[in-house]
Motif scaffolding. Structure first.
Motif, PDB file in Angstrom:
ATOM      1  N   ASP A   1       0.854  -1.187   0.000  1.00 46.93           N
ATOM      2  CA  ASP A   1       0.000   0.000   0.000  1.00 46.93           C
ATOM      3  C   ASP A   1       0.886   1.231   0.000  1.00 46.93           C
ATOM      4  O   ASP A   1       1.580   1.497   0.967  1.00 46.93           O
ATOM      5  CB  ASP A   1      -0.889  -0.022   1.245  1.00 46.93           C
TER       6      ASP A   1
ATOM      7  N   LEU B   1      -1.073   8.605   4.564  1.00 47.64           N
ATOM      8  CA  LEU B   1      -2.023   8.481   5.656  1.00 47.64           C
ATOM      9  C   LEU B   1      -3.339   9.020   5.144  1.00 47.64           C
ATOM     10  O   LEU B   1      -3.416  10.131   4.640  1.00 47.64           O
ATOM     11  CB  LEU B   1      -1.551   9.294   6.861  1.00 47.64           C
TER      12      LEU B   1
ATOM     13  N   SER C   1     -11.239   9.917   0.800  1.00 45.46           N
ATOM     14  CA  SER C   1     -10.124   9.971   1.735  1.00 45.46           C
ATOM     15  C   SER C   1      -9.470  11.334   1.671  1.00 45.46           C
ATOM     16  O   SER C   1      -9.461  11.991   0.645  1.00 45.46           O
ATOM     17  CB  SER C   1      -9.105   8.872   1.443  1.00 45.46           C
TER      18      SER C   1
ATOM     19  N   ALA D   1       1.812   0.697  11.573  1.00 49.89           N
ATOM     20  CA  ALA D   1       0.690   0.977  10.666  1.00 49.89           C
ATOM     21  C   ALA D   1      -0.569   0.233  11.100  1.00 49.89           C
ATOM     22  O   ALA D   1      -1.663   0.805  11.112  1.00 49.89           O
ATOM     23  CB  ALA D   1       1.068   0.605   9.234  1.00 49.89           C
ATOM     24  N   ARG D   2      -0.432  -1.032  11.460  1.00 51.15           N
ATOM     25  CA  ARG D   2      -1.591  -1.828  11.879  1.00 51.15           C
ATOM     26  C   ARG D   2      -2.190  -1.305  13.177  1.00 51.15           C
ATOM     27  O   ARG D   2      -3.407  -1.258  13.326  1.00 51.15           O
ATOM     28  CB  ARG D   2      -1.206  -3.304  12.047  1.00 51.15           C
TER      29      ARG D   2
ATOM     30  N   GLN E   1      -4.224   1.739  12.439  1.00 48.72           N
ATOM     31  CA  GLN E   1      -5.447   1.351  11.730  1.00 48.72           C
ATOM     32  C   GLN E   1      -6.440   0.689  12.685  1.00 48.72           C
ATOM     33  O   GLN E   1      -7.633   1.009  12.677  1.00 48.72           O
ATOM     34  CB  GLN E   1      -5.092   0.413  10.581  1.00 48.72           C
ATOM     35  N   GLN E   2      -5.972  -0.215  13.519  1.00 47.88           N
ATOM     36  CA  GLN E   2      -6.855  -0.917  14.454  1.00 47.88           C
ATOM     37  C   GLN E   2      -7.417   0.020  15.516  1.00 47.88           C
ATOM     38  O   GLN E   2      -8.609  -0.038  15.817  1.00 47.88           O
ATOM     39  CB  GLN E   2      -6.110  -2.078  15.117  1.00 47.88           C
TER      40      GLN E   2
ATOM     41  N   THR F   1      -8.014   3.102  15.386  1.00 39.85           N
ATOM     42  CA  THR F   1      -8.964   4.075  14.846  1.00 39.85           C
ATOM     43  C   THR F   1     -10.162   3.391  14.197  1.00 39.85           C
ATOM     44  O   THR F   1     -10.945   4.051  13.516  1.00 39.85           O
ATOM     45  CB  THR F   1      -8.285   5.007  13.827  1.00 39.85           C
TER      46      THR F   1
ATOM     47  N   GLU G   1     -10.205   1.312  11.759  1.00 37.37           N
ATOM     48  CA  GLU G   1     -10.000   1.288  10.302  1.00 37.37           C
ATOM     49  C   GLU G   1     -10.277   2.641   9.641  1.00 37.37           C
ATOM     50  O   GLU G   1     -10.386   2.720   8.425  1.00 37.37           O
ATOM     51  CB  GLU G   1     -10.854   0.203   9.625  1.00 37.37           C
TER      52      GLU G   1
ATOM     53  N   LEU H   1      -8.248   5.501  10.023  1.00 37.01           N
ATOM     54  CA  LEU H   1      -6.964   5.996   9.532  1.00 37.01           C
ATOM     55  C   LEU H   1      -6.151   4.833   8.988  1.00 37.01           C
ATOM     56  O   LEU H   1      -5.994   3.813   9.658  1.00 37.01           O
ATOM     57  CB  LEU H   1      -6.175   6.689  10.642  1.00 37.01           C
ATOM     58  N   VAL H   2      -5.656   4.991   7.777  1.00 37.53           N
ATOM     59  CA  VAL H   2      -4.841   3.974   7.124  1.00 37.53           C
ATOM     60  C   VAL H   2      -3.515   4.615   6.757  1.00 37.53           C
ATOM     61  O   VAL H   2      -3.487   5.657   6.105  1.00 37.53           O
ATOM     62  CB  VAL H   2      -5.537   3.443   5.847  1.00 37.53           C
TER      63      VAL H   2
END
Length: 139
Positions: free
Chosen positions: A3, A7, A30, A57-58, A61-62, A64, A66, A68-69
């Motif tokens: 990916d 952000l 986004s 990164a994970r 993401q977790q 938030t 999913e 915020l990536v």
């Protein structure tokens, strides 16, 4: 699949912006967030302990839900930038999957920066909240 997105903020509704002709057009769902925001999120994540890039990164993401990536195209330049500033340090170790990975940890200067930036962020959020929550125009 790698990916390479920056952000991003995952919005359920389309975001409309004015184009050069004055009409409104839908953008993607986004928003690219400022690099300072990513730096702050990475510093906070590393305040819990050392981690490799994928874990950072994970976690974001977790935590938030999913929303915020963090793409690799933004994460690794951010980690490099934070390292250059002396806010994090890195070392090669074996990951939980027994693979060689670069682990990052917060330095003392990084903890100080996290405290300072968190206070600034809190003031910013409070100020934006006041504007968005206003029921009337200021006199």
């Amino acid at each position: 699949m790698v990916d390479l997105r920056p952000l991003t903020f995952a919005s359920r509704e389309p975001i409309y912006t004015s184009n050069v002709y004055g009409s409104y057009v839908a953008r993607t769902n986004s928003l690219d967030l400022l690099q300072g925001t990513l730096d702050l999120l990475v510093l906070k994540t590393l305040s819990w302990g050392p981690a490799h890039g994928y874990a950072i990164a994970r976690w974001i993401q977790q935590l938030t839900g999913e929303v915020l990536v963090v793409g690799e195209g933004s994460l690794y330049p951010a980690l490099h930038r934070l390292d250059e500033r002396g806010w994090i340090e890195s070392e090669w170790r074996l990951s939980e999957n027994n693979r060689r990975a670069k682990f990052y940890r917060l330095t003392t200067a990084g903890r100080q920066q996290l405290r300072s930036e968190s206070a600034s962020w809190d003031r910013f959020v409070d100020a934006v909240g006041k504007v968005l929550g206003a029921n009337s125009q200021p006199v």
